[in-house]
Design a protein around this motif. Structure first.
Motif, mmCIF file in Angstrom:
data_model
loop_
_atom_site.group_PDB
_atom_site.id
_atom_site.type_symbol
_atom_site.label_atom_id
_atom_site.label_comp_id
_atom_site.label_asym_id
_atom_site.label_seq_id
_atom_site.Cartn_x
_atom_site.Cartn_y
_atom_site.Cartn_z
ATOM 1 N N THR A 170 0.819 -1.219 0.000
ATOM 2 C CA THR A 170 0.000 0.000 0.000
ATOM 3 C C THR A 170 0.852 1.267 0.000
ATOM 4 O O THR A 170 0.378 2.333 -0.404
ATOM 5 C CB THR A 170 -0.947 0.042 1.211
ATOM 6 N N ARG A 185 -9.812 -1.648 -4.843
ATOM 7 C CA ARG A 185 -10.096 -0.952 -3.583
ATOM 8 C C ARG A 185 -11.500 -1.211 -3.049
ATOM 9 O O ARG A 185 -11.829 -0.790 -1.942
ATOM 10 C CB ARG A 185 -9.810 0.538 -3.699
ATOM 11 N N CYS A 189 -6.950 -2.253 0.304
ATOM 12 C CA CYS A 189 -6.354 -0.930 0.151
ATOM 13 C C CYS A 189 -5.293 -0.978 -0.951
ATOM 14 O O CYS A 189 -4.548 -1.951 -1.057
ATOM 15 C CB CYS A 189 -5.709 -0.486 1.464
ATOM 16 N N MET A 193 -4.993 4.672 -2.975
ATOM 17 C CA MET A 193 -5.907 4.922 -1.868
ATOM 18 C C MET A 193 -5.146 5.344 -0.619
ATOM 19 O O MET A 193 -5.523 6.302 0.075
ATOM 20 C CB MET A 193 -6.728 3.654 -1.578
ATOM 21 N N HIS A 194 -4.044 4.666 -0.330
ATOM 22 C CA HIS A 194 -3.344 4.956 0.920
ATOM 23 C C HIS A 194 -2.465 6.205 0.819
ATOM 24 O O HIS A 194 -2.219 6.863 1.833
ATOM 25 C CB HIS A 194 -2.481 3.761 1.336
ATOM 26 N N HIS A 197 -3.527 9.308 2.536
ATOM 27 C CA HIS A 197 -3.333 9.335 3.983
ATOM 28 C C HIS A 197 -2.021 10.010 4.379
ATOM 29 O O HIS A 197 -1.872 10.455 5.516
ATOM 30 C CB HIS A 197 -3.371 7.889 4.507
ATOM 31 N N SER A 207 -7.812 10.181 6.956
ATOM 32 C CA SER A 207 -8.679 9.356 6.115
ATOM 33 C C SER A 207 -7.898 8.117 5.704
ATOM 34 O O SER A 207 -6.689 8.021 5.906
ATOM 35 C CB SER A 207 -9.115 10.140 4.860
ATOM 36 N N ASN A 208 -8.602 7.131 5.146
ATOM 37 C CA ASN A 208 -7.972 5.939 4.570
ATOM 38 C C ASN A 208 -6.974 5.283 5.531
ATOM 39 O O ASN A 208 -5.792 5.147 5.233
ATOM 40 C CB ASN A 208 -7.302 6.298 3.242
ATOM 41 N N SER A 214 -10.289 -2.704 2.796
ATOM 42 C CA SER A 214 -10.749 -1.317 2.655
ATOM 43 C C SER A 214 -12.139 -1.097 3.233
ATOM 44 O O SER A 214 -12.598 0.043 3.333
ATOM 45 C CB SER A 214 -10.748 -0.913 1.180
ATOM 46 N N ASP A 217 -12.829 1.592 6.198
ATOM 47 C CA ASP A 217 -12.919 3.012 5.855
ATOM 48 C C ASP A 217 -14.292 3.332 5.262
ATOM 49 O O ASP A 217 -14.850 4.406 5.514
ATOM 50 C CB ASP A 217 -11.822 3.393 4.855
ATOM 51 N N MET A 223 -13.306 7.020 4.367
ATOM 52 C CA MET A 223 -12.801 6.825 3.008
ATOM 53 C C MET A 223 -12.725 8.161 2.268
ATOM 54 O O MET A 223 -13.674 8.946 2.274
ATOM 55 C CB MET A 223 -13.694 5.858 2.246
ATOM 56 N N HIS A 225 -11.406 9.231 -1.644
ATOM 57 C CA HIS A 225 -10.990 8.546 -2.865
ATOM 58 C C HIS A 225 -9.758 9.139 -3.519
ATOM 59 O O HIS A 225 -8.998 8.426 -4.170
ATOM 60 C CB HIS A 225 -12.153 8.498 -3.863
#
Length: 276
Positions: A170, A185, A189, A193-194, A197, A207-208, A214, A217, A223, A225
């Motif tokens: 990730t 996702r 994850c 997506m990560h 963060h 977030s995330n 996933s 979240d 979550m 995006h």
């Protein structure tokens, strides 16, 4: 055997992600990435030594002891092994999600966790960059949960292997095809997506939180995006730790005890500094 199995899986994932970062890079490497790699691998080496000298493979050892002595909720439920295994794995993954949320919400935990977030770039080595005290706390936390539930030792091994591999994947600087990332996702994850963060913008940092699945979240409303500035425009790291001179290995180990610290989860977009 447990340690060798986990190490073998980890090295396999690490090498695979390293190759993908070369073949399919998402972002240009930050200047001085070689120094980052030395620092991040150095902190991993310290963590391995600290674990061996302290709690070691606490979750696995606890699982073996609990199984031998009939500890844990699962022992009373009498579920089939496959159901216990699935439930144990899912509960452990949710527990890591909650731990991650608390690492941002509680100032004392954030002081440790900011070592991970202070990386000025994000790649597979960021996934192994955690303060030794955070690693020890995490091991104790997982061991307590394993004892309370009586999770099977093989499930613990599988979960630890997946968790370590997911942490590397990730954080990988990998450009997955957009359609593949979108489908993946829904279940797990992904790097895109990560990466959100690790933004310097606080509501994006908060977030995330997921490491592997996933779904947490999505269910818990954390979550996000995509970063507001896009995957290529997002600034990574922490606003208050921008100088590479502050981020060498000795200073990272001392970072939680230095006075300047951000409390990330304050419900707003402010950056707070205690003292420079």
């Amino acid at each position: 055997m447990e340690a060798a199995l986990r190490l073998g899986i980890f090295l396999g994932v690490f090498v695979t992600v390293a190759i993908l970062e070369i073949v399919l890079p998402k972002r240009d490497k930050a200047a001085g990435w070689q120094g980052r790699w030395l620092t991040n691998i150095g902190i991993l080496s310290i963590n391995i030594v600290v674990q061996r000298l302290t709690v070691g493979a606490a979750a696995f050892a606890t699982a073996v002891y609990a199984q031998e002595h009939g500890w844990g909720l699962f022992g009373y439920l009498g579920w089939p092994w496959w159901l216990e295994a699935a439930a144990g794995f899912i509960i452990l993954d949710f527990a890591i999600y909650l731990q991650h949320v608390m690492s941002h919400a509680l100032p004392a935990f954030w002081r440790l966790h900011q070592v991970h977030h202070a990386d000025l770039d994000v790649d597979l080595t960021t996934g192994i960059r955690f303060h030794p005290l955070e690693i020890v706390i995490s091991m104790i936390y997982k061991a307590a949960l394993v004892a309370a539930l009586g999770i099977d030792p093989w499930v613990v091994i599988a979960f630890e292997a997946v968790l370590n591999g997911a942490a590397v994947f990730t954080h990988g600087n990998i450009a997955l095809p957009e359609k593949l990332d979108r489908y993946l996702r829904y279940v797990v994850c992904t790097p895109d997506m990560h990466r959100v963060h690790h933004s310097t913008i606080i509501h994006e940092t908060n977030s995330n939180y997921g490491f592997f699945l996933s779904v947490w979240d999505r269910l818990c409303g954390t979550m996000l995006h995509a970063p507001s500035k896009g995957q290529l425009g997002v600034q990574l790291g922490l606003e208050e730790w921008r100088s590479p001179a502050q981020l060498g290995l000795p200073r990272l180990l001392l970072m939680p005890f230095r006075e300047r610290a951000r409390q990330a989860n304050d419900g707003g977009d402010e950056m707070r500094a205690v003292k420079d």
